[in-house]
Design an enzyme around this catalytic site. Structure first.
Site, short mmCIF file in Angstrom:
data_model
loop_
_atom_site.label_atom_id
_atom_site.label_comp_id
_atom_site.label_asym_id
_atom_site.label_seq_id
_atom_site.Cartn_x
_atom_site.Cartn_y
_atom_site.Cartn_z
N TYR A 288 36.88 26.09 -34.65
CA TYR A 288 36.08 27.31 -34.58
C TYR A 288 34.85 27.18 -35.46
CZ TYR A 288 35.48 32.36 -33.88
OH TYR A 288 35.02 33.60 -33.50
N TYR A 332 29.17 31.70 -27.79
CA TYR A 332 30.07 32.37 -28.73
C TYR A 332 30.93 33.33 -27.94
CZ TYR A 332 31.80 35.09 -32.67
OH TYR A 332 32.61 35.71 -33.59
#
Length: 382
Positions: A288, A332
């Site tokens: 991430y 994102y």
């Protein structure tokens, strides 16, 4: 009963979708079902994020999905990504549902911009931690991460350019080769990174992930059923959630050590134990990357390298990282697009395919209670 990911689907990734968040969710879910060779009638479970504006029953109705026997939501923003798949796998394993769709959709650039941070917060137990930092100007995710990033640089005697630059450059290199990525065809250099404007020192613009409009969906079912579907199953070898002692959301500044991510360590221990493997067995890392510094801290917490060594680890390309371009380069989507890339690597269909990829680590948002997955291409460990 073991579970596997049988389908993945996404919308285009843009900065102005021109569609509602509901429509984005429906497009992604339908695409994932088509990829899995299933129909809406096959679905009896749904999982999403507490932050998603699309209720499960509304998405089900719009997609033509019938009765649901399982539905769930996971909190803590991007920390929920891998946990949605964990929830789906638990439902399949216990017989609560047979086919579960995990989804996330939002207009995060043209609608509510998460990067703008806290604008108004009603008094609540959850908001207490923010109340201690907001008066000092710590209002945005970038400002919160900058605190930990500055401490990391100080502790290990590093500069932002040498520590964070390789992470940004690697992500954009992979994104440049990915037609689905927003930054397709647009790689960057270390000089570009160093020249980008400050956002919250020591974070520059190219240390921060994008703001994206789009949707992503994942279909989870039993491994037995997945074997009869069109694509090679991505077996869920391990799934975990974790929160550190005294955890706060992005503002755990009073923890004993700002140079680590205790919540990631909790997840790592569970994943390695459950999957029966370790860092040396991982072929691809999908970490991430909402901000470059936390990619480094995750590499260290998951045991890929020692403390303070992650910048060199990335620069030496000792592990393929975020081969879709990550959230820095592709989109994102609160980490859900990273799960899809892990599946593509195991299928052998990634545009940046790692030869012989059999085991992939996927992580979710850090700085908050988080989650992770180990996905494999088959039933047997090496």
């Amino acid at each position: 009963m073991r579970a596997a990911i049988a389908g993945i689907g996404a919308t285009d990734f843009s900065k102005d979708s021109g569609r509602s968040e509901l429509r984005l969710a429906v497009e992604a879910v339908r695409a994932a079902l088509d990829d899995a060779g299933l129909t809406p009638d096959d679905v009896d479970g749904m999982v999403t994020f507490t932050m998603d504006t699309n209720p499960e029953i509304t998405v089900a109705r719009a997609c033509g999905i019938g009765e649901l026997s399982f539905f769930s939501r996971v909190h803590y923003g991007g920390g929920a990504a891998c946990a949605t798949v964990q929830q789906a796998a638990l439902a399949v394993a216990t017989g609560a549902a047979e086919v579960v769709v995990c989804y996330r959709a939002f207009n995060e650039r043209s609608g509510r911009r998460f990067g703008s941070g806290v604008r108004h917060r009603e008094p609540s137990a959850e908001g207490v931690a923010l109340g201690w930092v907001m008066p000092f100007g710590l209002l945005t995710p970038a400002s919160w991460v900058a605190m930990a990033a500055q401490r990391y640089l100080h502790t290990y005697g590093l500069t932002p350019e040498e520590a964070f630059g390789p992470v940004a450059v690697t992500a954009r290199r992979y994104a440049a080769a990915n037609p689905a990525a927003y930054f397709h065809g647009r790689p960057i250099t270390l000089a570009d990174h160093a020249a980008s404007r400050w956002i919250a020192e020591p974070l520059r613009l190219l240390d921060c992930c994008q703001e994206t409009d789009g949707g992503q969906a994942i279909v989870v079912t039993s491994l037995e059923r997945a074997r009869d579907l069109p694509h090679t199953p991505a077996v869920i070898a391990a799934a975990a959630q974790g929160a550190g002692r005294g955890q706060e959301q992005m503002t755990s500044f009073y923890a004993g050590d700002l140079t680590g991510l205790p919540e990631a360590a909790v997840v790592a221990r569970q994943l390695w134990r459950t999957a029966g493997c370790g860092p040396a067995d991982i072929d691809v890392g999908i970490l991430y990357d909402h901000f470059t510094p936390f990619v480094l801290l995750q590499l260290e917490e998951y045991g890929f390298c020692g403390r303070g060594e992650a910048a060199g680890f990335v620069a030496e390309e000792r592990l393929p990282l975020n081969t879709h371009g990550g959230q820095l380069g592709e989109a994102y989507l609160h980490g859900m697009n990273g799960i899809a890339e892990a599946v593509r690597q195991l299928r052998g269909t990634s545009v940046n395919q790692v030869p012989g990829a059999e085991r992939v680590l996927v992580t979710a948002g850090t700085g908050v209670p988080t989650s992770g997955l180990v996905l494999t291409a088959g039933d047997d460990a090496r």
